[in-house]
Design an enzyme around this catalytic site. Structure first.
Site, short mmCIF file in Angstrom:
data_model
loop_
_atom_site.label_atom_id
_atom_site.label_comp_id
_atom_site.label_asym_id
_atom_site.label_seq_id
_atom_site.Cartn_x
_atom_site.Cartn_y
_atom_site.Cartn_z
N ALA A 87 0.89 -1.37 -0.18
CA ALA A 87 0.00 0.03 0.11
C ALA A 87 0.95 1.29 -0.22
CB ALA A 87 -0.93 -0.01 1.23
N VAL A 121 2.73 3.33 -5.28
CA VAL A 121 2.14 2.58 -6.44
C VAL A 121 0.95 2.11 -6.29
CG1 VAL A 121 2.43 1.12 -8.27
CG2 VAL A 121 4.43 2.82 -7.61
N GLY A 122 1.03 0.91 -5.34
CA GLY A 122 -0.03 0.12 -5.01
C GLY A 122 -1.19 0.78 -4.34
N ASN A 134 9.55 -2.05 -12.06
CA ASN A 134 10.63 -1.36 -12.78
C ASN A 134 11.59 -2.67 -13.45
OD1 ASN A 134 9.71 1.52 -12.78
ND2 ASN A 134 11.15 1.71 -10.78
N LYS A 180 9.28 1.27 -21.31
CA LYS A 180 9.49 1.94 -20.19
C LYS A 180 10.76 1.78 -19.47
CE LYS A 180 8.39 2.92 -15.59
NZ LYS A 180 7.65 2.20 -14.75
N GLU A 210 17.20 0.30 -6.54
CA GLU A 210 17.19 -0.99 -7.60
C GLU A 210 18.17 -1.10 -8.59
OE1 GLU A 210 12.23 -1.95 -7.75
OE2 GLU A 210 12.88 -0.09 -8.57
#
Length: 304
Positions: free
Chosen positions: A8, A11-12, A102, A185, A268
């Protein structure tokens, strides 16, 4: 359809929240700490596209509930193994998983864990962060989630998902060429995250600096060459298109990786720039600028 959102966060929480706002049946799978925060404050979206706050349905990995129809898989790449294990009890025979991570390397472990038939393509364009209260803060208008079947674009299940996602305040877009969309992307996020973290600056000052535009384009061309050499499904004119997109990014736009660095969080880099460097080595492509970007990320990680 019963929808499960993994996490949460920015994004989510945002896309799941927009589905709740529409009236869909959405549950959020969260860790204990986030559960307590949400129980105290609710889930709050503060957005240039309209605020929304609500009390969400939440579960943790130890709860027992029936499997879900659709999962929005929105964790960070470095948490993927833990997230897969947390998710397993909630996956049924007909569950469809839409990854919003990503990069591209996450597809393999997801398919291995749940089966290729359960994993479709997905990506999103959004600039969000959590504030000190755990609210989701969105300062730019982009809020697009793209999804689609990787092998057979036109299926009954994807039509049903598209119908479920329609009519929200966020942009849920069904694509019939999702593999190419994901690589496009990946390309732009590798460039934007690379230059913003290297310069420790948002896109505006980088673009306007002496030599900034040329640096961005050279890095973009370098990564494009890597992707083409490895057989990735990218368009021939993608450099021109992405340079136009980068020019249109807001002056204050920061990559999520830079925001994570500013907070002293994990990044990342290994899953994005690191994987591209492996491809460059495998296919004999010079990647001198990408090596500089990656070295900067490794130094940051060393100092964590």
């Amino acid at each position: 359809m019963r929808i499960l959102v993994l996490g949460a966060g920015g994004v989510g929480g945002y896309f799941g929240g927009r589905l709740v706002e529409k009236g869909e049946d959405v549950t959020f799978l969260v860790r204990s700490r986030r559960k307590q925060q949400i129980k105290k404050n609710g889930l709050v979206i503060r957005s240039v596209n309209g605020d929304f706050s609500f009390t969400p349905k939440i579960i943790t990995k130890t709860d027992t509930v029936a499997p879900f129809d659709v999962v929005l898989f929105s964790t960070k790449a470095y948490h993927i193994e833990e997230a897969i294990n947390d998710l397993k009890p909630f996956i049924g025979e007909k569950t469809v998983i839409i990854p919003l991570l990503n990069g591209i390397v996450h597809l393999s472990p997801l398919k291995q864990a749940f089966g290729s038939d359960k994993v479709i393509g997905g990506l999103c364009f959004i600039e969000t962060t959590l504030n000190e209260d755990g609210d989701i803060v969105q300062t730019s208008v982009a809020d697009r989630l793209v999804f689609g079947e990787i092998e057979q674009p036109d299926t009954d299940r994807i039509k049903q998902i598209a119908d479920t996602f329609s009519g929200t305040k966020a942009n849920f877009v069904l694509s019939d060429h999702i593999a190419q969309d994901m690589y496009h992307k990946y390309l732009i996020i590798a460039v934007v995250s690379g230059v913003t973290t290297l310069m420790r600056a948002p896109m505006g000052p980088i673009r306007e600096s002496d030599g900034g535009q040329a640096f961005i384009q050279h890095l973009l061309e370098e990564i494009t060459q890597i992707m083409k050499a490895s057989g990735s499904p990218i368009a021939d004119n993608i450099v021109e298109k992405h340079m136009q997109t980068i020019e249109e990014l807001s002056y204050d736009m920061k990559s999520s990786m830079l925001r994570d660095m500013e907070k002293g969080l994990s990044i990342e880099g290994e899953h994005l720039q690191g994987y591209l460097l492996k491809l460059a080595k495998e296919f004999g492509v010079d990647a001198s600028l990408l090596k500089v970007v990656y070295q900067n990320l490794k130094v940051y990680e060393k100092m964590l």
